[in-house]
Scaffold this active site. Structure first.
Site, PDB file in Angstrom:
ATOM      1  CB  CYS A  76     -19.217  -6.323 -79.209  1.00 59.34           C
ATOM      2  SG  CYS A  76     -17.394  -6.110 -78.834  1.00 59.34           S
ATOM      3  CB  CYS A 224     -13.589 -12.430 -81.046  1.00 60.24           C
ATOM      4  SG  CYS A 224     -15.384 -12.165 -81.782  1.00 60.24           S
ATOM      5  CB  SER A 226     -19.671 -12.701 -79.956  1.00 60.24           C
ATOM      6  OG  SER A 226     -18.894 -12.294 -80.955  1.00 60.24           O
TER       7      SER A 226
END
Ligand SMILES: N[C@@H](CCC[C@H](N)C(=O)O)C(=O)O
Length: 294
Positions: A76, A224, A226
């Site tokens: 994360c 997000c 990643s």
């Protein structure tokens, strides 16, 4: 009731994060506690980053990542920046080495407040992602949404940043796609035995793209990290961009992703503290700290 653990409600460019301080304890944040915290509008989050005592010499902390459905994630990026910001504010240090279930990573806070996380090496093998079966072209897989002769989304790139990602390339505005409808179907498609994070990406320049992501175990998110990394490396290896890209995320703002010559992916962006409290890691029952309570 277990003794309460401190937590900070934070965000990484709109990715809602709870940083839980589990140092000096032997218990862990239970999935039921994560689900309870996620269901409460005041504490709703995308990921919990639980900071534990180190397991391996040379590392500062072991970090466990939980999604809002109580499942565990291997990576994360936005949450890691929040962890760095919290620890830097507490200790005055700028550099940290963390261990997660996916391995060891380094992170640094810069003088301007931005934080860089070394997200490690991307992987593209079908067993690494993982996929249910071998695929012919390692740059994309055969998967589509919509009519067979006029698919709405098709031929995603797939990559692992420790966690599984599929990236669908589109020419139109990423907001014109019903990701809330397609996301759950694609996340749980049988080709992804461990489910997957689903991203729609529009390349806007050789060094820029815009993404929207349906996160495995969390749904639509403001950002997000990643996924930004997976999209950046996939764009570079399919010659859509160069190896350094500004990735604009749904909540606004952008992450800088650099795929270095040594294969490491470095993600840079902000992290923001919102408020603090304590919670029961077994049940999710929580209380806001008095000093910053409204
Ligand atoms: N928001 C995160 C990714 C969270 C993990 C993901 N939902 C998974 O299960 O793999 C990020 O910033 O990278």
């Amino acid at each position: 009731m277990a003794s309460p653990a401190p937590f900070a409600k934070m965000n990484g460019l709109g990715n809602n994060i709870i940083v839980a301080d589990m140092r000096g304890r032997t218990d862990r944040v239970l999935p039921a506690a994560a689900v309870a915290l996620a269901a409460d509008p005041a504490t709703g989050f995308d990921q919990i980053m639980a900071i534990h005592d180190p397991r391996t010499p040379g590392t500062d902390h072991y970090v466990v990542i939980l999604n809002s459905d109580g499942s565990t994630a291997q990576a994360c990026g936005n949450g890691m920046r929040c962890v760095v910001q919290a620890l830097a504010a507490e200790t005055g240090r700028n550099s940290f080495t963390f261990e997660t279930v996916a391995g060891i990573l380094n992170a640094d806070q810069h003088g301007n407040g931005l934080i860089s996380v070394d997200m490690g090496l991307p992987r593209f093998g079908w067993q690494d992602i993982p996929l249910a079966e071998e695929f012919r072209d390692t740059r994309m897989i055969e998967l589509q949404i919509g009519p067979i002769d006029a698919p709405v989304l098709h031929s995603p790139s797939v990559a692992s940043m420790g966690n599984p990602h599929a990236i669908f390339w589109v020419d139109q505005d990423v907001w014109s796609y019903e990701l809330e409808k397609f996301g759950p179907m694609l996340e749980n498609h049988p080709i992804f035995p461990e489910r997957a994070n689903i991203t729609i990406a529009q390349v806007t320049a050789s060094d820029a793209m815009t993404i929207r992501t349906w996160e495995r175990g969390a749904g639509l998110t403001g950002a997000c990290g990643s996924a930004a990394c997976a999209a950046a490396v996939s764009a570079a290896r399919t010659r859509r961009t160069g190896r350094s890209v500004a990735v604009t995320v749904p909540a606004g703002g952008s992450l800088t992703v650099e795929w270095r010559d040594n294969d490491h992916v470095i993600m840079t962006g902000p992290a923001e503290w919102e408020w603090s409290g304590t919670f029961d890691p077994a049940t999710g029952q929580w209380q806001r700290d008095a000093e910053d309570a409204a």
